[in-house]
Design an enzyme around this catalytic site. Structure first.
Site, mmCIF file in Angstrom:
data_model
loop_
_atom_site.group_PDB
_atom_site.id
_atom_site.type_symbol
_atom_site.label_atom_id
_atom_site.label_comp_id
_atom_site.label_asym_id
_atom_site.label_seq_id
_atom_site.Cartn_x
_atom_site.Cartn_y
_atom_site.Cartn_z
ATOM 1 N N ALA A 52 11.242 7.473 -3.821
ATOM 2 C CA ALA A 52 9.931 6.910 -3.491
ATOM 3 C C ALA A 52 9.335 7.664 -2.307
ATOM 4 C CB ALA A 52 10.073 5.427 -3.165
ATOM 5 N N ASN A 53 8.239 7.157 -1.769
ATOM 6 C CA ASN A 53 7.613 7.765 -0.581
ATOM 7 C C ASN A 53 7.058 6.667 0.322
ATOM 8 O OD1 ASN A 53 4.727 7.217 -1.274
ATOM 9 N ND2 ASN A 53 5.297 8.431 -3.058
#
Ligand code: C5P
Length: 219
Positions: free
Chosen positions: A29-30
């Protein structure tokens, strides 16, 4: 109601990160919070637009006055966004993961004592903005974002052409700016008309200005 400039218009907005599974318990993810995209969806709705927000996993609430569709992966986000076309407006704000794990597995990958860590093979995700920007049901106004850490303006211009967008909202997300995951944003609006630099603003204020600009462009 007649005073609302986007009454009768439809909009699709993407927001937040995507989660790309490695196995049932792990993902890539980020740091996107969804704050900017959610604020834009709400601002368009306040101007009278019928807004669908396609949101990746975020901790902030669904914005008022908007139909929110929750997704996890880039592929799901693409499917949800394109299924809402035709629309008048598309604003692709999500920080979509560029890559997903080539073969995510249905069972948790176990740590084996004495064995080397498992290699992660990645494959490219679909580009939602680019797909919408070149779609046979392309919205009248397609807006993208460009989170860059260097050469913000040139990268933004290149993105405008490559993605088939009418407008790119470019920002510098270098560490230390506090923009990614933060509450404020400093953006440049890049279009065929040139570059407009906005001051450091709360993300909700950026959203209001952008919604006003979109309404003005649509006439
Ligand atoms: O290419 P880059 O990720 O820098 O482009 C950013 C813009 O493209 C943003 O508007 C983002 O929402 C969109 N994008 C997308 N799907 C991807 C990658 C980026 O919609 N897979």
């Amino acid at each position: 109601e007649t005073l609302k400039p986007l009454a009768g218009r439809t909009a699709v907005v993407t927001s937040g990160p995507t989660h790309e599974p490695i196995d049932p318990v792990r993902y890539i993810a980020n740091r996107s919070s969804g704050r900017q995209g959610h604020a834009i969806a709400a601002a368009l709705a306040r101007l009278g637009a019928d807004v669908t927000l396609v949101s990746g996993p975020v901790t902030i609430p669904d914005p008022p006055g908007v139909t929110t569709v929750h997704v996890e992966t880039a592929q799901q986000m693409l499917d949800a966004a394109t299924s809402r076309l035709p629309a008048d407006i598309a604003v692709m704000v999500a920080a979509v993961a560029d890559w997903r794990v080539a073969s995510s597995v249905g069972q948790k990958i176990k740590k084996q004592p004495g064995e080397a860590p498992p290699p992660l093979m990645l494959t490219e995700n679909p580009d939602i903005l680019k797909t919408v920007g070149h779609h046979e049901k392309r919205p009248t106004l397609v807006v993208g974002f460009a989170a860059e850490t260097q050469d913000v303006e040139n990268n933004g211009r290149a993105k405008l052409a490559r993605k088939g967008a009418d407008m790119i909202v470019a920002n510098d997300v270098s560490p230390g700016t506090g923009i990614m995951g933060g509450t404020r944003n400093r953006v440049k609006i890049i279009s065929a008309a040139g570059v407009e630099e906005w001051p450091d603003l709360d993300k909700s204020e950026v959203a209001i200005r952008l919604a006003d600009l979109i309404a003005a462009k649509l006439g």
